[in-house]
Design a protein around this motif. Sequence first.
Motif, PDB file in Angstrom:
ATOM      1  N   LYS A   1       9.896  -3.614   0.941  1.00  0.00           N
ATOM      2  CA  LYS A   1       9.014  -3.859  -0.186  1.00  0.00           C
ATOM      3  C   LYS A   1       9.317  -3.403  -1.359  1.00  0.00           C
ATOM      4  N   ALA A   2       8.874  -2.812  -2.378  1.00  0.00           N
ATOM      5  CA  ALA A   2       8.783  -2.029  -3.499  1.00  0.00           C
ATOM      6  C   ALA A   2       6.954  -2.467  -4.019  1.00  0.00           C
ATOM      7  N   PHE A   3       6.981  -1.551  -4.442  1.00  0.00           N
ATOM      8  CA  PHE A   3       4.879  -1.654  -4.717  1.00  0.00           C
ATOM      9  C   PHE A   3       5.070  -1.253  -6.144  1.00  0.00           C
ATOM     10  N   ILE A   4       4.750  -1.742  -7.544  1.00  0.00           N
ATOM     11  CA  ILE A   4       4.902  -1.496  -8.915  1.00  0.00           C
ATOM     12  C   ILE A   4       3.667  -0.612  -9.172  1.00  0.00           C
ATOM     13  N   ASN A   5       3.086   0.222  -9.541  1.00  0.00           N
ATOM     14  CA  ASN A   5       2.090  -0.040 -10.029  1.00  0.00           C
ATOM     15  C   ASN A   5       0.323  -0.576  -9.536  1.00  0.00           C
ATOM     16  N   PRO A   6       0.822   0.057  -8.149  1.00  0.00           N
ATOM     17  CA  PRO A   6      -0.658  -0.280  -6.809  1.00  0.00           C
ATOM     18  C   PRO A   6      -1.137   0.780  -7.030  1.00  0.00           C
ATOM     19  N   GLN A   7      -2.633  -0.563  -6.450  1.00  0.00           N
ATOM     20  CA  GLN A   7      -4.095   0.515  -6.515  1.00  0.00           C
ATOM     21  C   GLN A   7      -4.753  -0.704  -5.137  1.00  0.00           C
ATOM     22  N   ILE A   8      -4.814   0.620  -3.934  1.00  0.00           N
ATOM     23  CA  ILE A   8      -5.905   0.363  -2.713  1.00  0.00           C
ATOM     24  C   ILE A   8      -7.279   0.328  -3.017  1.00  0.00           C
ATOM     25  N   LEU A   9      -6.961  -1.191  -3.131  1.00  0.00           N
ATOM     26  CA  LEU A   9      -8.737  -1.822  -3.403  1.00  0.00           C
ATOM     27  C   LEU A   9      -9.381  -1.238  -2.290  1.00  0.00           C
ATOM     28  N   GLU A  10      -8.971  -1.134  -0.991  1.00  0.00           N
ATOM     29  CA  GLU A  10     -10.390  -0.879  -0.065  1.00  0.00           C
ATOM     30  C   GLU A  10      -9.300  -0.310   1.741  1.00  0.00           C
ATOM     31  N   GLU A  11     -10.006   0.234   1.805  1.00  0.00           N
ATOM     32  CA  GLU A  11      -9.586   0.887   3.641  1.00  0.00           C
ATOM     33  C   GLU A  11      -9.951   0.376   4.851  1.00  0.00           C
ATOM     34  N   THR A  12     -10.334   0.337   5.887  1.00  0.00           N
ATOM     35  CA  THR A  12     -11.573   0.005   6.243  1.00  0.00           C
ATOM     36  C   THR A  12     -10.611   0.485   7.718  1.00  0.00           C
ATOM     37  N   GLY A  13     -11.572   0.023   8.770  1.00  0.00           N
ATOM     38  CA  GLY A  13     -11.048  -0.081  10.074  1.00  0.00           C
ATOM     39  C   GLY A  13     -11.358   1.580  10.440  1.00  0.00           C
ATOM     40  N   THR A  14     -11.296   2.095  11.670  1.00  0.00           N
ATOM     41  CA  THR A  14     -11.489   3.304  12.017  1.00  0.00           C
ATOM     42  C   THR A  14      -9.715   3.591  12.195  1.00  0.00           C
ATOM     43  N   PRO A  15     -10.122   5.345  12.357  1.00  0.00           N
ATOM     44  CA  PRO A  15      -9.130   6.509  11.766  1.00  0.00           C
ATOM     45  C   PRO A  15      -8.879   6.394  12.688  1.00  0.00           C
ATOM     46  N   TRP A  16      -6.946   6.978  12.491  1.00  0.00           N
ATOM     47  CA  TRP A  16      -5.994   7.233  13.500  1.00  0.00           C
ATOM     48  C   TRP A  16      -5.471   7.734  13.519  1.00  0.00           C
ATOM     49  N   ASP A  17      -5.290   8.518  14.880  1.00  0.00           N
ATOM     50  CA  ASP A  17      -4.052  10.396  14.307  1.00  0.00           C
ATOM     51  C   ASP A  17      -2.859   9.479  14.488  1.00  0.00           C
ATOM     52  N   PHE A  18      -1.504  10.018  13.786  1.00  0.00           N
ATOM     53  CA  PHE A  18      -0.066   9.368  13.684  1.00  0.00           C
ATOM     54  C   PHE A  18       0.665  10.838  13.789  1.00  0.00           C
ATOM     55  N   GLU A  19       1.467  11.464  14.182  1.00  0.00           N
ATOM     56  CA  GLU A  19       2.766  12.441  13.035  1.00  0.00           C
ATOM     57  C   GLU A  19       3.341  11.807  11.956  1.00  0.00           C
ATOM     58  N   GLU A  20       2.552  12.661  11.484  1.00  0.00           N
ATOM     59  CA  GLU A  20       3.828  12.276   9.756  1.00  0.00           C
ATOM     60  C   GLU A  20       4.435  13.224   9.567  1.00  0.00           C
ATOM     61  N   GLY A  21       5.402  12.753   8.810  1.00  0.00           N
ATOM     62  CA  GLY A  21       6.066  14.042   8.229  1.00  0.00           C
ATOM     63  C   GLY A  21       6.556  13.120   6.395  1.00  0.00           C
ATOM     64  N   CYS A  22       7.640  13.966   6.161  1.00  0.00           N
ATOM     65  CA  CYS A  22       8.058  13.245   4.455  1.00  0.00           C
ATOM     66  C   CYS A  22       8.631  14.535   4.524  1.00  0.00           C
ATOM     67  N   LEU A  23      10.137  13.408   3.607  1.00  0.00           N
ATOM     68  CA  LEU A  23      11.356  13.881   3.126  1.00  0.00           C
ATOM     69  C   LEU A  23      11.456  15.229   2.045  1.00  0.00           C
ATOM     70  N   SER A  24      10.400  15.037   1.505  1.00  0.00           N
ATOM     71  CA  SER A  24       9.332  16.519   0.565  1.00  0.00           C
ATOM     72  C   SER A  24       9.467  17.967   1.375  1.00  0.00           C
ATOM     73  N   ILE A  25       9.221  17.044   2.980  1.00  0.00           N
ATOM     74  CA  ILE A  25       8.644  18.615   3.252  1.00  0.00           C
ATOM     75  C   ILE A  25       9.044  18.452   4.469  1.00  0.00           C
ATOM     76  N   PRO A  26      10.697  18.746   4.411  1.00  0.00           N
ATOM     77  CA  PRO A  26      11.648  18.532   5.960  1.00  0.00           C
ATOM     78  C   PRO A  26      10.556  19.323   7.623  1.00  0.00           C
ATOM     79  N   ASN A  27      11.036  18.600   8.660  1.00  0.00           N
ATOM     80  CA  ASN A  27      11.018  19.897   9.012  1.00  0.00           C
ATOM     81  C   ASN A  27       9.771  20.352  10.017  1.00  0.00           C
ATOM     82  N   ILE A  28       8.116  19.581   9.124  1.00  0.00           N
ATOM     83  CA  ILE A  28       7.099  19.520   9.247  1.00  0.00           C
ATOM     84  C   ILE A  28       6.575  18.037   9.490  1.00  0.00           C
TER      85      ILE A  28
END
Length: 184
Positions: A75-102
Motif C-alpha cells: 500500500k501507499a501512505f499519503i500524509n500519514p500521521q501515527i496516532l499512537e504506538e503501543t505494546g512491548t518494544p521488540w528488537d529486529f535487525e533493520e536495514g535501509c536502501l539509503s544506508i546499504p550494507n549496514i
Amino acid sequence: MIYPIVMYGDPVLRQRGKDIEQGTDIKQLIADMMETMHAANGIGLAAPQIGKGIRLFVVDGSSLEEEPGMENFKKAFINPQILEETGTPWDFEEGCLSIPNIREKISRKEKLKIRYYDEDWNLHEDTFDGMQARIIQHEYDHIEGKMFVDYLTPLKKRLLKSKLADISKGKVDTEYRIIAPVKR
C-alpha cells in the motif's frame, strides 16, 4: 520509471516532508516508487529516498511470506500521521536502501495506529502490528527526517562513522542506482 536512491548524508533525508495537497494526482509517482523499491529489493520506500521532500511512502511486504499477514501488505501512505504506538518494544535487525550494507538491531513498539490517505485520497485509520508496524515505523521515520541509525548508541554510531562517510561519498556497492550527496 526507476529512480536512483538517495544515500545517507543527503539533506533531504533529514527534513520533515511537506504535506501533499489533497487531491493531487500522484498515482504515477506511487507506481514509480513501487517499481524503484522492487528494483532495489526493498520492502518500503519513502519519497525522501528518491529526493522528494513530501509525506509519502510505499510498502510491499509480500516478499516476507514467512511472516503471517504479509502476503497482501502492499500500500501507499499519503500524509500519514501515527496516532499512537503501543505494546512491548521488540528488537529486529533493520536495514535501509539509503544506508546499504549496514544492518543493526532496532527496538520498536509492536503496535501502531495510523491515519493516512490511499492513492485515491480515501482517508483511513488503521491499526498494524508486528512486522507490518515495523515497516511503517521505519518508513514513517523517513518522512520525519529520521533514520534507523539515529536509534543506535553513541558507541555504535562511532563504530559505523567511516562506513557512513563512505556511503555519503558513493563508495558503496549496490545492485541499484544511487545518488551520493557528496557527488551532487
